[in-house]
Structure formats: structure tokens, C-alpha cells
Design a protein around this motif. Structure first.
Motif, mmCIF file in Angstrom:
data_model
loop_
_atom_site.group_PDB
_atom_site.id
_atom_site.type_symbol
_atom_site.label_atom_id
_atom_site.label_comp_id
_atom_site.label_asym_id
_atom_site.label_seq_id
_atom_site.Cartn_x
_atom_site.Cartn_y
_atom_site.Cartn_z
ATOM 1 N N LEU A 385 0.836 -1.343 0.130
ATOM 2 C CA LEU A 385 -0.195 0.031 0.036
ATOM 3 C C LEU A 385 0.927 1.309 -0.087
ATOM 4 O O LEU A 385 0.663 2.219 -0.744
ATOM 5 N N GLU A 389 1.558 3.929 -3.095
ATOM 6 C CA GLU A 389 1.354 5.644 -2.817
ATOM 7 C C GLU A 389 2.636 6.244 -3.426
ATOM 8 O O GLU A 389 2.675 7.295 -3.980
ATOM 9 N N ILE A 406 -5.097 6.325 -0.592
ATOM 10 C CA ILE A 406 -4.884 4.999 0.198
ATOM 11 C C ILE A 406 -6.271 4.231 0.087
ATOM 12 O O ILE A 406 -6.278 3.199 0.099
#
Lengths: 419, 292
Positions: A385, A389, A406
């Protein structure tokens, strides 16, 4: 004394009421609100009397009212959490700087942005230098028991005390709890005898301006009072044990540390899960133990060195961190262990309410024992994750707010700019 | 810039986030009115910003497809002022609740009003702290019983309309979540008003302070002959309280932005380098020059 099934927040309210605060000021903020609501109900029924309950317009006002009340000689109490504690900051320094023995419960909760109502220790940690004593409760029973001790300590030394308890995990948990008996609390906690008081018969001013000629000395005295607390905290815990038959408070406690080569230090409710994980590893033959730190301010350098000094490997598990550095508790523990030849790990866990599971702890501890754990670890971090980003940030100058990106990535719909 | 449709529908202002308010919450009516008002004005979402503080009603910006900022408890107005002053081309609407705006954030209100910054402040007033489950707020009624005041509220509620007029707001109105037609029209007029516009939108909290049926009975429109340019009459209406829906007060006064523009026009271009040279010559030192 009777054991009842009750919510942690309500149990704290009843215990605080048994301490007979004369002024309670409150502003609602999750997850603290049930505590002051409980006190409001006790004022209404006359159980807590005499007591002025003041609904204020902000946390800044809550602490300011407590300052005024304490200066006027009243035993003053408030409770808050998270953003509320930060909004109080200026008044917190004022209270401690003036040596006013206010007691406050902090129902520990994360700090935004991103806004988050769940538990971690970022709020109280941000006030570690405010001059307030900070005691962290492991259980609801300890959170309750710390309050009579906090008032004793605060009023003896003229220093404000924060009792920190994990939001939701403790405040909203129902369990069998024993509210201290009123007569026993009265015997344990004498009426407030202020060291300084606004008394019309002996007029004085509190809050003098002090320049370079004496500022250092006045501040040193605040340091000195916390050093005195290092002696008084275990003594008061001992007196509490004698009066109430329970081990609550003190500077720290050790669990299965005898012969331990690996020792984990933590604060608050995670200690329960941690002890379970350590029990499992002990069953497997690992020499591992736990140190539960109750007093973070003052920080018990000597006691920490004594408890951890013999270990080959030290892990500090904490629910907050200093951005740009890493651990906060960890940095303090490191100071206490200066010069020792140990392997040293900081594990940041449970931020913003993320569950710290027994399984994750066991895996982390096995990594540590096996020499595979990094010096600084964010437990259960979703690396994918984060990397995605970072990829978006590299891809576009205007990649947008990280929190919203996110959430979208996770498939949780987020509000955001028009597309 | 954007190749936006010539006309937009209320649904065009919906974000993909569904409101998480309780069923029956007044804030749904306020949100619907806001969508309709934005559509009526055909506001370009990329040039519109909705700013909020913290509370149930402060979740609103997430439900709107314009730009949004969810700030700190009580801080919607200063953030909205910052947005407007930095980019006067934007349409800026601050939203929030009575606790957010008139307790913890009350210090900002009179200053936004007296500065007459060209923004709209839409307060969803439910006379309670809803998000924390029903404690009394600055607009709660005296003697009202709540979890934090089981003996009844000892305090006098703030008259927010009177506060707004006294503070120098140039547009002051009251609407209601259950009268979306009027509220939509008020939002349009408030946003189109040049200056600080304040709307008190009665918005019942069905969970902790449900006055909906009572309020529906009590509301009437501001009398057609009310002169909204008459400050004394507006004050009179505000102080009498009651449940008058409509515009109480409206005044055209230069906005803070207008005054900045005027200041810039009458101030000759100043040359910082020349000023430094003059200063250096006078003091015999070289300020801001590389050392030879």
C-alpha cells in the motif's frame, strides 16, 4: 468494596468521584466522554457533593477552568483525549509551570490528520515534555486505582498528573471491576491542602513573570519535583497495596524476566497480549520476559536499567512514534541503557487502532530471537500500500492527498476532488 | 479550463461517498439544498471549495464533488478565509455545526464577520453535540437535560443570528433542513452575496435532540414587509427569536478582498532593492549584498 460488571469509563468516573473532586470541567471528545458523563450523573444524584460540574466551550477552557479552580484551592479534575489534549497544550504547560495539582484522565487516541478516533499513544506522547506526570494503565482496574494515587502524588508534590488509559480498548470495555470503597479512599487520600492558594485573607498573585535571572531555577524546581515523584510513586503504590490489597501503579513491573535473555518493554493495555505471547514462547523454552512501564514521566532511568540491563536483547514496543526519528519511549529506554552491550529494537505498533495481535507479536518476537528483526520496525505495515502511493507520488506532481489515495486503493470510497 | 457542461444537475454535485448520518438526520435536507443551490448557480466544482470543522455536519464536504477540506474542530472559518484570500476566484462555503462554530470555534466567527471576507458560512444547528452523543451545546435550551447535564442546562443559549448581526456579518438568514425550497434559495442568495454571509440552518438531531415535529409547527417566513436593510429591525427579529425563515439582514459593504485591491491600487509599486540601497547608504553598511 464490591466487584461489579461495568464499563471502564464508568468505573473510572466512580473512582474519581470517590476522590471527591470539587470542580470537574468537561468538553465532549471520543473516547473520553463517558467518564465525564458518568461524573455528571454522580453530581446529579448527589453522590458526588460538593462538586461543581462545568460544561465548557473547549478543551482549552476545560484546562483553564481547572487551573482557576485549583489555584482557588479546589481539587480539580478533567478528562480528554487526542485533539482535545493538543488543544489544551498551552494551558497544560501553564498548569505544570505554576505547580497546580490537577488530575486528568487521558483516554489515549490517535492524532489527526488523518482524523482517526481509535487508540494509540500519540496524544499523551506529544505532551511528554509538558511537566505533567504521566502514568499509563495496563488494565481498567489499574486505571481506576491510579486515580487516588494520582491525587495523592499531585497534591503532595504540587504537580499535575495525567492518568493515561487506552481509548476504547479500556474505556469502552465491560468487565468485572472493583470500585474502591469511599471510606477507604478517604483514609488514603487526605483533603487537599494547597501549597499555594488564592485566599482573600492572604492575597497573592500566581503566575509571576520571571526573566533570565531565575527562569532556569524555577524550571529546575519542576524537574526536581518529578525526581521526587520517582521516590514517591512506588511508596504510594505500596501504601495503596496495603490499603486496598491490589498491586497497581508503581514505576514499572516485570513479568517472567528472571533469567530472560530477551525482554520486551511496553506501556498500556497491549501488555496483556504481550504477556500471553511471552507465555507461549516460554512454553517453547525461550528465555523471554516483559517489562510494563507505568511511569513514563518521570522516566525511571535506574529502575529501567535494573530491569533491562541483564538482557542480551531489548525490544521496546510502542503505540506512537516521533516522525523523523522513530521510537519515543525507545529513545528514553536507550538513555537508561547507555553503554551496555545489547541488541536493541524499536517496534511501532497499534497506530490509530490497528489491532496488535498475539500472532503478530509472536512472529515479531521469534524474528528478534532469531536475529532477523530490524532495529526499527512498523509492525504489520502494508508495504504494498505504501509503495503504490510512493509510485503515485513519483508519477505525478499533483498526486493528491495521500490518505484519500490510500483509501481508494483499499477499495474504501473516499471523498475527494472533482474528477 | 474544464470543459464543464453548460448546466449541472444537483446529482452532479454528489461525490461517490454516501452520507453516514443517521436516518432522518436534518443534515440530509441541508445537503440536498446545497446540491440544488449549487446546481441552480451552475457552480463549477473545480472552482468551488467546501470547508468544515469537526462534527456530524462537518462530514459534509466529503459528500460533495467540489473541492473540500475537513479541518480541525472549530477551524472551518479561518481555513475558509485563507482559501478565499489566497484565491479570490474560488467560491468558498464553510459548513459545520453549532458546537463547532459557536463553542470551540466561536473566536473566529466575529472576525470573519467584521472583516467581511466574501465567504458563506452555513451552520447546521441542532442545538446539541450529536457526534459525541448528545451533550449540550452553546445553542441548547436552558434547563435542557443531556448526558452531561442530567440536572438540566444551567446556561442561556447563544442567539447566533443576533451575534452575527452584532459582529458585522453583511448577510444573515435562517433556514431549516425540512424546508429545502427556502433553504436552497437562501444558499443561492448567500453565495451570490458579496461579503460574509451567515445562514443558521435549523437541522434537527433525530437521535439526541429531536425537535423536528415541534420546529415544523413553529416556523413561519420572515414577514414580506420586513426591511432586510434595516439593522435595527433585523436585530429586533433576531432577538425576538422564534422561528422566522428568510433573510433577516443584508448590507453591501466592501469586502476585505475589495479593500486589499484598493490598497494595492493606491500604493505605488515599491522597489525593495532601492529601499535597501537607500537604507544601506544611510547606515554605511551593505545589507543584502554579497560580501565583496
Amino acid at each position: 468494596m464490591s466487584v461489579r460488571q461495568m464499563e471502564g469509563a464508568r468505573a473510572v468516573a466512580e473512582t474519581v468521584a470517590a476522590c471527591r473532586p470539587q470542580v470537574v470541567c468537561a468538553y465532549p471528545i471520543t473516547p473520553q466522554t463517558h467518564i465525564v458523563e458518568g461524573l455528571g450523573a454522580l453530581v446529579k444524584t448527589g453522590t458526588l457533593a460538593p462538586c461543581e460540574f462545568v460544561n465548557v466551550e473547549s478543551e482549552f477552557a476545560a484546562m483553564s477552568v481547572a487551573i482557576g479552580a485549583s489555584a482557588a484551592g479546589a481539587r480539580a479534575y478533567t478528562a480528554t483525549a487526542s485533539q482535545g489534549l493538543l488543544f489544551m497544550t498551552e494551558a497544560l504547560y501553564n498548569a505544570s509551570g505554576m505547580g497546580l495539582p490537577i488530575v486528568m484522565t487521558v483516554a489515549n487516541r490517535a492524532i489527526g490528520a488523518p482524523i482517526n478516533i481509535w487508540n494509540d499513544h500519540s496524544d499523551a506522547m506529544s505532551q511528554r515534555d509538558s511537566g505533567w506526570i504521566q502514568l499509563y494503565a495496563e488494565t481498567n482496574q489499574e486505571a481506576m486505582d491510579l486515580h487516588p494515587q494520582a491525587f495523592r502524588l499531585a497534591e503532595e508534590l504540587s504537580v499535575p498528573v495525567m492518568v493515561c488509559m487506552d481509548g476504547f480498548v479500556l474505556t469502552h470495555a465491560f468487565e468485572a471491576l472493583e470500585v474502591p470503597d469511599q471510606a477507604a479512599v478517604d483514609a488514603f487520600l487526605p483533603p487537599f491542602e494547597p501549597r499555594q492558594v488564592l485566599d482573600p485573607d492572604a492575597p497573592l498573585t500566581i503566575g509571576a513573570m520571571v526573566g533570565p535571572e531565575a527562569f532556569t531555577e524555577v524550571r529546575y524546581l519542576a524537574f526536581h519535583r518529578q525526581r521526587e515523584a520517582l521516590t514517591r510513586i512506588p511508596e504510594i503504590a505500596g501504601e495503596f497495596r496495603a490499603a486496598f490489597g491490589r498491586d497497581s501503579g508503581g514505576l514499572l513491573h516485570t513479568y517472567r524476566c528472571e533469567d530472560a535473555t530477551t525482554v520486551v518493554l511496553a506501556m498500556g493495555s497491549v501488555l496483556g497480549t504481550l504477556k500471553d505471547a511471552v507465555d507461549g514462547l516460554r512454553d517453547d523454552g525461550e528465555r523471554i520476559g516483559v517489562v510494563g512501564l507505568t511511569s513514563f514521566r518521570p522516566f525511571p532511568m535506574d529502575a529501567v536499567r535494573e530491569a533491562l540491563g541483564a538482557a542480551e536483547r531489548v525490544i521496546v514496543l510502542e503505540r506512537a512514534f516521533s516522525v523523523g526519528v522513530g521510537g519515543i519511549v525507545s529513545a528514553n529506554v536507550h538513555m537508561a541503557l547507555a553503554g551496555l552491550d545489547q541488541r536493541y529494537h524499536t517496534v511501532i505498533a497499534g497506530l490509530g487502532g490497528r489491532a496488535i495481535t498475539g500472532r503478530s507479536l509472536r512472529a515479531m518476537l521469534l524474528d528478534a530471537i532469531g536475529g532477523r528483526l530490524d532495529p526499527l520496525v512498523f509492525l504489520d505495515l502494508d508495504r504494498g500500500l505504501v509503495d503504490r502511493e510512493l509510485e503515485r507520488v513519483r508519477g505525478h506532481r499533483r498526486s493528491g492527498p495521500a490518505a484519500e489515495n490510500i483509501l481508494r486503493d483499499l477499495g474504501i470510497v473516499a471523498g475527494g476532488p472533482h474528477r | 479550463m474544464s470543459t464543464a457542461p453548460a448546466t449541472r444537475k444537483p446529482n452532479d454535485y454528489k461525490s461517490d461517498l454516501k452520507p453516514i448520518w443517521c436516518p432522518g438526520c436534518g443534515d440530509f435536507g441541508v445537503l440536498a439544498s446545497l446540491y440544488r443551490a449549487f446546481a441552480q448557480m451552475n457552480l463549477d466544482p473545480v472552482n468551488t471549495v467546501v470547508v468544515s470543522g469537526i462534527g456530524c455536519s462537518s462530514r459534509l464536504p466529503g459528500f460533495v464533488s467540489t473541492y473540500g477540506v475537513h479541518t480541525l474542530h472549530g477551524r472551518a472559518l479561518p481555513v475558509a478565509m485563507g482559501v478565499k484570500l489566497a484565491n479570490p476566484e474560488l467560491t468558498v462555503v464553510a459548513v459545520g455545526g453549532d458546537g463547532d462554530g459557536f463553542a470551540i470555534g466561536a473566536g473566529h466567527f466575529p472576525h470573519a464577520a467584521r472583516r467581511n471576507v466574501d465567504i458563506t458560512y452555513l451552520v447546521m444547528d441542532n442545538e446539541i453535540y450529536g457526534l459525541t452523543k448528545g451533550q449540550v451545546s452553546p445553542t441548547s435550551l436552558t434547563d435542557q437535560k443531556a448526558p452531561s447535564t442530567p440536572w438540566g442546562n444551567l446556561e442561556t443559549p447563544l442567539n447566533t443570528l443576533g451575534f452575527a448581526i452584532a459582529s458585522g456579518a453583511t448577510f444573515v438568514a435562517r433556514g431549516a433542513s425540512f424546508n429545502t425550497k427556502t433553504l436552497t434559495e437562501l444558499i443561492v442568495q448567500a453565495v451570490e452575496h458579496k461579503g460574509f454571509s451567515y445562514i443558521d440552518a435549523m437541522s434537527p438531531c433525530v437521535m439526541f435532540n429531536n425537535h423536528q415535529e415541534e420546529w415544523k409547527e413553529l416556523v413561519t417566513d420572515v414577514a414580506p414587509d420586513h426591511d432586510s436593510a434595516d439593522k435595527v429591525a433585523a436585530f429586533d427579529l433576531a432577538l425576538k427569536g422564534g422561528f422566522k425563515l428568510g433573510i433577516l439582514y443584508r448590507e453591501l459593504r466592501p469586502t476585505l478582498g475589495d479593500k486589499y485591491d484598493a490598497l494595492l491600487e493606491r500604493t505605488p509599486d515599491s522597489d525593495a532593492a532601492a529601499m535597501l540601497d537607500a537604507f544601506s547608504a544611510r547606515k554605511g553598511v551593505a545589507i543584502g549584498k554579497p560580501v565583496a
